[in-house]
Design an enzyme around this catalytic site. Sequence first.
Site, PDB file in Angstrom:
ATOM      1  N   ASP A 166      76.799   8.079  75.675  1.00  0.00           N
ATOM      2  CA  ASP A 166      76.837   7.461  74.344  1.00  0.00           C
ATOM      3  C   ASP A 166      78.073   6.574  74.195  1.00  0.00           C
ATOM      4  O   ASP A 166      79.040   6.697  74.963  1.00  0.00           O
ATOM      5  CB  ASP A 166      76.807   8.530  73.238  1.00  0.00           C
ATOM      6  N   ASP A 217      84.512   2.451  77.969  1.00  0.00           N
ATOM      7  CA  ASP A 217      84.353   3.825  77.457  1.00  0.00           C
ATOM      8  C   ASP A 217      82.884   4.167  77.324  1.00  0.00           C
ATOM      9  O   ASP A 217      82.298   3.942  76.283  1.00  0.00           O
ATOM     10  CB  ASP A 217      85.080   3.941  76.115  1.00  0.00           C
ATOM     11  N   GLU A 247      79.362  12.722  73.493  1.00  0.00           N
ATOM     12  CA  GLU A 247      80.818  12.936  73.571  1.00  0.00           C
ATOM     13  C   GLU A 247      81.498  12.378  72.333  1.00  0.00           C
ATOM     14  O   GLU A 247      82.431  12.976  71.798  1.00  0.00           O
ATOM     15  CB  GLU A 247      81.403  12.266  74.824  1.00  0.00           C
ATOM     16  N   GLU A 248      81.029  11.235  71.880  1.00  0.00           N
ATOM     17  CA  GLU A 248      81.725  10.542  70.785  1.00  0.00           C
ATOM     18  C   GLU A 248      81.593  11.267  69.452  1.00  0.00           C
ATOM     19  O   GLU A 248      82.291  10.935  68.500  1.00  0.00           O
ATOM     20  CB  GLU A 248      81.234   9.090  70.658  1.00  0.00           C
ATOM     21  N   GLU A 281      86.812  11.078  82.014  1.00  0.00           N
ATOM     22  CA  GLU A 281      87.367   9.767  81.679  1.00  0.00           C
ATOM     23  C   GLU A 281      88.877   9.763  81.438  1.00  0.00           C
ATOM     24  O   GLU A 281      89.476  10.746  81.029  1.00  0.00           O
ATOM     25  CB  GLU A 281      86.687   9.204  80.428  1.00  0.00           C
ATOM     26  N   HIS A 337      86.785   1.599  71.718  1.00  0.00           N
ATOM     27  CA  HIS A 337      86.521   1.676  70.269  1.00  0.00           C
ATOM     28  C   HIS A 337      86.960   0.408  69.530  1.00  0.00           C
ATOM     29  O   HIS A 337      86.954   0.389  68.307  1.00  0.00           O
ATOM     30  CB  HIS A 337      87.186   2.907  69.627  1.00  0.00           C
TER      31      HIS A 337
HETATM   32  C1  LIG Z   1      87.112  15.572  68.284  1.00  0.00           C
HETATM   33  S1  LIG Z   1      85.600  15.110  68.938  1.00  0.00           S
HETATM   34  C2  LIG Z   1      85.682  13.385  68.996  1.00  0.00           C
HETATM   35  C3  LIG Z   1      85.887  12.880  70.349  1.00  0.00           C
HETATM   36  C4  LIG Z   1      86.453  11.513  70.398  1.00  0.00           C
HETATM   37  N1  LIG Z   1      86.523  11.134  71.762  1.00  0.00           N
HETATM   38  C5  LIG Z   1      86.877   9.902  72.119  1.00  0.00           C
HETATM   39  O1  LIG Z   1      87.228   9.013  71.387  1.00  0.00           O
HETATM   40  C6  LIG Z   1      87.833  11.508  69.761  1.00  0.00           C
HETATM   41  O2  LIG Z   1      87.919  11.195  68.561  1.00  0.00           O
HETATM   42  O3  LIG Z   1      88.831  11.789  70.392  1.00  0.00           O
HETATM   43 ZN   LIG Z   2      84.839   8.159  76.176  1.00  0.00          ZN
HETATM   44 ZN   LIG Z   3      85.214   7.006  73.030  1.00  0.00          ZN
END
Ligand SMILES: CSCC[C@H](NC=O)C(=O)O
Ligand SMILES: [Zn+2]
Ligand SMILES: [Zn+2]
Length: 428
Positions: free
Chosen positions: A81, A112, A146-147, A174, A387
């Site tokens: 994702d 990402d 994951e996101e 990652e 992001h």
């Molecule tokens: C806390 S779960 C969210 C996961 C997300 N991972 C990458 O950006 C992050 O905000 O770190």
């Molecule tokens: Zn990622």
């Molecule tokens: Zn991310």
Amino acid sequence: SSLPQEDPSSTITRFQEYLQINTAQPNPDYKKSTDFIVSQAKSISLESQTHEFVEGKPVVLLKWPGSDPSLPSILLNSHTDVVPSEHSKWNHHPFSAHIDGQGNIYARGSQDMKCVGLQYLEAIRKLKSSGFEPKRSVYLSFVPDEEIGGHTGAEKLAESDVFKNMNVGVVLDEGLASPTENYRLFFGERSPWWLVIKATGAPGHGAKLYDNSALENLFKSIESIRRFRASQFDLIKAGLKAEGEVISVNMAFLKAGTPSPTGFVMNLQPSEAAAGFDIRVPPSADPQSLEKRIAEEWAPASRNMTFELGQFKQKVSVYDDSGRPLLTAPDSSNPWWALLEEAIRKAGGKIGKPEIFPASTDARYFRLLGLPAIGFSPMVNTPILLHDHNEFLNQAEYLKGIDIYESIIKAYASYIPQGRANVSKDEL
Ligand SMILES: CSCC[C@H](NC=O)C(=O)O
Ligand SMILES: [Zn+2]
Ligand SMILES: [Zn+2]
């Protein structure tokens, strides 16, 4: 060898094809991404299995069997994702995978982390065609969600019997792009605390100066939080701490006001106000003292304030049940760390100091099981754009990353520990 050489342009085309699949949250097209990965796996004769631990949330597992099944396996993890994007603010559509004159490939997920997922596959494609045979089994996991926290993806995989039967010994996941020439390696990550503070106070005329209004109460907190934020940021600015070593606090929302048909009532001081913060706590920080700070300075009951810490506080992420931070040893005491560094150097890469990942990754679910997990995304001389608008990766950098993984997978899949655990009978 007599085997056909891989054409770099078709390698890039495959990357573009993966990038063009819209797997943006909150409605990722997992059907398409699954079909794509499974077809890629077929094209290089990897075994594939798709597990829906949660309906509609496919975990695709690929396997390259090793010659010695008694050795623990290698897991190369990536998420399928991506985060949403504001299409109109990009120079090229985020699912176009447009390549500009400098060879930069623009797409959401180019950093990402669709790059990493496909680089694993491409590295295996090259290793297979060179005739390399792994001693350890190599698994690739392509996980969803994951996101949005990984609870419907990597967490389910890590808790499953499927995972137990894989007998995993080490996980790669990652990392981040590096603006310098040094590759970055991550041995742990910060813990996300999502904090909402609420204030109440007497309503009143917009023209009246009085103490204890909801917004005045909230702003005292915001001032205090901002002073703390600055103190942490100053440590980074002064070069004393790395990003992953301080507590970050950023406001996510601010909510107050009495709505009116034209916007907000201007001459009425509201009786309620709230603010939300994304806080990231490094493993080295003392969680109790932060909690005390929140209760006493940021949301004191004496100022009519309350607070809520969201579901991601503490244990869910980077502490085990006994409160021990989940860190993978970032030195030669950990053979996987040493092998990784050596393999990157062998492929011509330079390496920076081991780091704490500033946000969260699925690696925490594997570290929770006690497994070593290393965060690494092979991108140097690249701005950090995950992001962000106009996320891109240069195609030469992408191809270089495949060579790096080729070197890593070769080293990992061949690794036989020196020394031994047992002695034979006739030595007694
Ligand atoms: C806390 S779960 C969210 C996961 C997300 N991972 C990458 O950006 C992050 O905000 O770190
Ligand atoms: Zn990622
Ligand atoms: Zn991310």
